[in-house]
Design a protein around this motif. Structure first.
Motif, PDB file in Angstrom:
ATOM      1  N   ALA A 170       0.831  -1.209   0.000  1.00  0.00           N
ATOM      2  CA  ALA A 170       0.000   0.000   0.000  1.00  0.00           C
ATOM      3  C   ALA A 170       0.863   1.256   0.000  1.00  0.00           C
ATOM      4  O   ALA A 170       0.545   2.248  -0.672  1.00  0.00           O
ATOM      5  CB  ALA A 170      -0.933  -0.020   1.213  1.00  0.00           C
ATOM      6  N   LEU A 171       1.944   1.220   0.771  1.00  0.00           N
ATOM      7  CA  LEU A 171       2.847   2.370   0.824  1.00  0.00           C
ATOM      8  C   LEU A 171       3.546   2.576  -0.520  1.00  0.00           C
ATOM      9  O   LEU A 171       3.646   3.706  -1.020  1.00  0.00           O
ATOM     10  CB  LEU A 171       3.882   2.163   1.931  1.00  0.00           C
ATOM     11  N   LEU A 172       4.021   1.507  -1.127  1.00  0.00           N
ATOM     12  CA  LEU A 172       4.689   1.616  -2.428  1.00  0.00           C
ATOM     13  C   LEU A 172       3.772   2.240  -3.476  1.00  0.00           C
ATOM     14  O   LEU A 172       4.206   3.042  -4.313  1.00  0.00           O
ATOM     15  CB  LEU A 172       5.162   0.239  -2.891  1.00  0.00           C
TER      16      LEU A 172
ATOM     17  N   GLU B  91      13.187  -5.358  -7.174  1.00  0.00           N
ATOM     18  CA  GLU B  91      13.335  -5.710  -8.587  1.00  0.00           C
ATOM     19  C   GLU B  91      12.177  -5.122  -9.372  1.00  0.00           C
ATOM     20  O   GLU B  91      11.046  -5.046  -8.875  1.00  0.00           O
ATOM     21  CB  GLU B  91      13.368  -7.230  -8.763  1.00  0.00           C
ATOM     22  N   PHE B  92      12.466  -4.711 -10.602  1.00  0.00           N
ATOM     23  CA  PHE B  92      11.428  -4.217 -11.495  1.00  0.00           C
ATOM     24  C   PHE B  92      10.929  -5.362 -12.369  1.00  0.00           C
ATOM     25  O   PHE B  92      11.719  -6.162 -12.889  1.00  0.00           O
ATOM     26  CB  PHE B  92      11.974  -3.091 -12.384  1.00  0.00           C
ATOM     27  N   ILE B  93       9.606  -5.453 -12.519  1.00  0.00           N
ATOM     28  CA  ILE B  93       9.012  -6.481 -13.375  1.00  0.00           C
ATOM     29  C   ILE B  93       7.938  -5.837 -14.253  1.00  0.00           C
ATOM     30  O   ILE B  93       7.505  -4.698 -14.010  1.00  0.00           O
ATOM     31  CB  ILE B  93       8.395  -7.636 -12.545  1.00  0.00           C
ATOM     32  N   ASP B  94       7.515  -6.573 -15.265  1.00  0.00           N
ATOM     33  CA  ASP B  94       6.523  -6.029 -16.208  1.00  0.00           C
ATOM     34  C   ASP B  94       5.115  -6.059 -15.629  1.00  0.00           C
ATOM     35  O   ASP B  94       4.292  -5.179 -15.921  1.00  0.00           O
ATOM     36  CB  ASP B  94       6.557  -6.816 -17.518  1.00  0.00           C
ATOM     37  N   ALA B  95       4.807  -7.097 -14.839  1.00  0.00           N
ATOM     38  CA  ALA B  95       3.466  -7.219 -14.262  1.00  0.00           C
ATOM     39  C   ALA B  95       3.530  -8.096 -13.018  1.00  0.00           C
ATOM     40  O   ALA B  95       4.307  -9.055 -12.969  1.00  0.00           O
ATOM     41  CB  ALA B  95       2.493  -7.818 -15.274  1.00  0.00           C
TER      42      ALA B  95
ATOM     43  N   ALA C  25       5.515   7.141  -9.230  1.00  0.00           N
ATOM     44  CA  ALA C  25       6.103   6.419 -10.362  1.00  0.00           C
ATOM     45  C   ALA C  25       5.763   4.934 -10.365  1.00  0.00           C
ATOM     46  O   ALA C  25       6.122   4.219 -11.298  1.00  0.00           O
ATOM     47  CB  ALA C  25       7.622   6.599 -10.357  1.00  0.00           C
ATOM     48  N   ILE C  26       5.053   4.450  -9.319  1.00  0.00           N
ATOM     49  CA  ILE C  26       4.786   3.012  -9.194  1.00  0.00           C
ATOM     50  C   ILE C  26       3.342   2.708  -9.575  1.00  0.00           C
ATOM     51  O   ILE C  26       2.399   3.278  -9.019  1.00  0.00           O
ATOM     52  CB  ILE C  26       5.087   2.533  -7.765  1.00  0.00           C
ATOM     53  N   ALA C  27       3.183   1.787 -10.518  1.00  0.00           N
ATOM     54  CA  ALA C  27       1.851   1.386 -10.962  1.00  0.00           C
ATOM     55  C   ALA C  27       1.325   0.198 -10.175  1.00  0.00           C
ATOM     56  O   ALA C  27       0.116   0.084  -9.929  1.00  0.00           O
ATOM     57  CB  ALA C  27       1.877   1.056 -12.453  1.00  0.00           C
ATOM     58  N   ASP C  28       2.194  -0.719  -9.791  1.00  0.00           N
ATOM     59  CA  ASP C  28       1.774  -1.906  -9.047  1.00  0.00           C
ATOM     60  C   ASP C  28       2.982  -2.415  -8.271  1.00  0.00           C
ATOM     61  O   ASP C  28       4.138  -2.127  -8.612  1.00  0.00           O
ATOM     62  CB  ASP C  28       1.250  -2.985  -9.987  1.00  0.00           C
ATOM     63  N   ALA C  29       2.699  -3.187  -7.221  1.00  0.00           N
ATOM     64  CA  ALA C  29       3.791  -3.680  -6.380  1.00  0.00           C
ATOM     65  C   ALA C  29       3.358  -4.931  -5.641  1.00  0.00           C
ATOM     66  O   ALA C  29       2.171  -5.126  -5.357  1.00  0.00           O
ATOM     67  CB  ALA C  29       4.216  -2.601  -5.375  1.00  0.00           C
ATOM     68  N   ALA C  30       4.337  -5.754  -5.330  1.00  0.00           N
ATOM     69  CA  ALA C  30       4.117  -6.933  -4.495  1.00  0.00           C
ATOM     70  C   ALA C  30       5.349  -7.124  -3.625  1.00  0.00           C
ATOM     71  O   ALA C  30       6.476  -6.840  -4.050  1.00  0.00           O
ATOM     72  CB  ALA C  30       3.879  -8.171  -5.355  1.00  0.00           C
TER      73      ALA C  30
ATOM     74  N   ILE D 261       8.374  -4.361  -8.379  1.00  0.00           N
ATOM     75  CA  ILE D 261       7.781  -3.078  -8.741  1.00  0.00           C
ATOM     76  C   ILE D 261       7.443  -3.030 -10.229  1.00  0.00           C
ATOM     77  O   ILE D 261       8.251  -3.422 -11.078  1.00  0.00           O
ATOM     78  CB  ILE D 261       8.766  -1.920  -8.428  1.00  0.00           C
ATOM     79  N   VAL D 262       6.244  -2.539 -10.511  1.00  0.00           N
ATOM     80  CA  VAL D 262       5.836  -2.216 -11.882  1.00  0.00           C
ATOM     81  C   VAL D 262       5.724  -0.695 -11.968  1.00  0.00           C
ATOM     82  O   VAL D 262       4.983  -0.083 -11.186  1.00  0.00           O
ATOM     83  CB  VAL D 262       4.484  -2.863 -12.254  1.00  0.00           C
ATOM     84  N   THR D 263       6.476  -0.067 -12.864  1.00  0.00           N
ATOM     85  CA  THR D 263       6.456   1.398 -12.940  1.00  0.00           C
ATOM     86  C   THR D 263       5.343   1.898 -13.858  1.00  0.00           C
ATOM     87  O   THR D 263       4.856   1.170 -14.735  1.00  0.00           O
ATOM     88  CB  THR D 263       7.800   1.936 -13.459  1.00  0.00           C
ATOM     89  N   GLN D 264       4.956   3.136 -13.650  1.00  0.00           N
ATOM     90  CA  GLN D 264       3.986   3.783 -14.529  1.00  0.00           C
ATOM     91  C   GLN D 264       4.583   3.946 -15.919  1.00  0.00           C
ATOM     92  O   GLN D 264       5.798   4.105 -16.066  1.00  0.00           O
ATOM     93  CB  GLN D 264       3.632   5.173 -13.969  1.00  0.00           C
TER      94      GLN D 264
END
Length: 526
Positions: free
Chosen positions: A441-443, A501-505, A448-453, A470-473
């Motif tokens: 929720a904080l992320l 780590e950055f991921i696509d989805a 710049a962050i679209a989704d996170a886990a 992290i999924v970026t906008q």
């Protein structure tokens, strides 16, 4: 199949925590040292008198039975006085993690509806900011040591106000610690006087602390483990509490040696240090006869190494804030039960294991090892419920009183229990709870962050660390350090993200639930 404790039930008095812990003090007990705090010590007679005076001072300031008083302090004599003084006044103590940020503190103050706030000067800037955010007047704050413009513990005790003449029902709320339970954000856990008294009584024959014991109290009293197992049980048994405000290995070892501590209550990271760090050899720790490890599972090989090095008995236990907290402990006089287990059910406890998919009970056959399943526990320490959250309460406690632990276990041939997996989503960092949902929720508040886990990642020292995906906008450019700093500025240190780590989805089920198993098994990006 329901498995019962192999130990006979113990009597659970219908008393308040104050009456149970201090009501039976004898003349011989009064001059015993109750708490050691650095270079200062206090006897049981002095401690009880100060608790009564603190309760009187609170009552004189309008604190009444049913009110909630926040307590935000590291381990100290002052914490013990304030905690039991709050309960003696008939109020409820909501204990706050000393590492919390102002935002986290304010959320607990608001949710618990705290009317008074007791803290210490080292955390006062965060405390004042949180009180302001929560709308709690600073004149309602008490500083246990001293700070300009605030009432102190010494000033309150100096008023020598007698304790209020109040009748507290044992079924009334005693404490309101916050826990994430099996999932989600932190919730107020409603524990009554009866809950705490019951668990002290249940632990007494298992841990066998006596007035001859000096108990190292390094695990925080604001956590239910430190609060009820270390602080309250030791005081009830007239042992000596040797407090440490935070873990520092050399000082911890020095205290063990100086005060000849016989009992150590620790979490696995401390066990690692005691078993492996070369500095241990520089101190005389021969007084230690029992170590109790809890808060997270301890590896059997590590446990054996620790026992071999310190030449003492090691017990492992299991508990939850929602259970007040202990449900299982290794029997102190049965070395045949593996220390890789969490032991057996304590008196007055029964449990069962169920298939987490179907809810069907799994049969346990004595002398064999069961199939794995989620452990559910029933007993007198089960919480009253989550404050203001009947949905979470109903999801955690079944109508028949069994509480879902969220841990996958197997029952061994002697009725001992092995934790083999975690159904719940909590990350255990050095024994502290880190709710993934809170970090996610904080992320998501970062532009710049679209989704996170967030999932746990195994770590030798910490047990588990938070690993974020992290999924970026679209079109956004953000660097890992920026995100790590963004989170670190808004949470307690133990909740900081340690891998990113950055991921696509983010992988999710059709219902939108994060598929954490897919992320847990994902190789670390090089």
């Amino acid at each position: 199949m329901i498995v019962k404790s192999p130990f006979p039930d113990v009597e659970i008095p219908a008393e308040t925590v104050y009456d149970y812990v201090f009501g039976s003090l004898t003349a011989a007990d009064l001059d015993r040292v109750a708490v050691v705090d650095g270079g200062r010590s206090i006897t049981f007679a002095e401690l009880k008198a100060d608790i009564d005076r603190f309760a009187g001072a609170l009552a004189a300031r309008g604190v009444r039975p049913g009110d909630v008083v926040a307590l935000h302090s590291p381990n100290s004599i002052g914490f013990v006085i304030a905690f039991h003084g709050i309960l003696r006044a008939g109020a409820t103590a909501t204990t706050i993690n000393v590492l919390y940020s102002p935002t986290e503190i304010a959320a607990q103050l608001r949710d618990s509806n705290a009317s008074r706030y007791v803290t210490v000067s080292p955390v006062l800037p965060n405390a004042v900011a949180a009180a302001d955010e929560a709308g709690l007047p600073t004149e309602h704050m008490i500083v246990l040591d001293s700070a300009c413009g605030f009432e102190s513990l010494a000033s309150l005790l100096g008023e020598a106000t007698p304790p209020p003449d109040v009748t507290v029902d044992p079924s009334a709320l005693a404490v309101l610690p916050y826990s994430s339970g099996t999932t989600g954000r932190a919730k107020g856990v409603m524990l009554t006087h009866s809950n705490l008294v019951a668990n002290i009584a249940q632990c007494t024959p298992m841990l066998r602390i006596t007035s001859d014991d000096a108990v190292s109290a390094v695990l925080p009293f604001f956590h239910i483990y430190g609060m009820n197992v270390i602080m309250n049980l030791t005081l009830r048994q007239r042992g000596k509490l040797v407090t440490l405000p935070k873990f520092d290995l050399p000082e911890f070892l020095r205290q063990i040696s100086a005060y000849e501590c016989t009992y150590l209550f620790i979490a696995p990271p401390v066990a690692v240090a005691l078993a492996k760090h070369p500095i241990v050899e520089q101190f005389d720790v021969s007084s230690v006869r029992v170590i109790v490890c809890g808060a997270a599972p301890l590896d059997e090989a590590l446990g054996n190494a620790l026992m071999a090095r310190l030449q003492c008995r090691l017990l492992q236990g299991f508990g939850m804030t929602e259970l007040s907290p202990v449900s299982h402990v290794t029997p102190i006089d049965d070395p045949d039960i593996s220390i890789g287990s969490i032991g057996v059910a304590v008196p007055n406890i029964e449990f069962k294991i169920v298939d987490p998919e179907t809810g069907t009970e799994i049969t346990y056959v004595e002398g064999a090892r069961s199939r794995p399943g989620e452990m559910l526990v029933r007993g007198p320490g089960v919480m009253h419920g989550y404050l203001g959250n009947p949905e979470a309460t109903a999801a955690t406690i079944e109508p028949n009183g069994f509480l879902h632990t969220g841990d996958i276990v197997e029952v061994g041939p002697k009725g001992e229990v092995y934790v083999v997996d975690r159904l719940k989503e909590l990350i255990k960092y050095k024994g502290y709870q880190v709710p993934p949902a809170e970090l996610e929720a904080l992320l998501l508040t970062h532009p710049a962050i679209a989704d996170a886990a967030v999932v746990p990642y195994p770590d030798t020292e910490a047990g588990e660390i938070p690993r974020a995906f992290i999924v970026t906008q679209p079109g956004a450019e953000v660097f890992p350090d920026e995100i790590l700093d963004y989170v670190a500025a808004r949470v307690a240190p133990h909740k900081r993200i340690r891998m990113l780590e950055f991921i696509d989805a983010v992988p999710k089920s059709l219902s939108g639930k994060i598929l954490r198993k897919d992320l847990k098994g994902r190789p670390v990006a090089q």
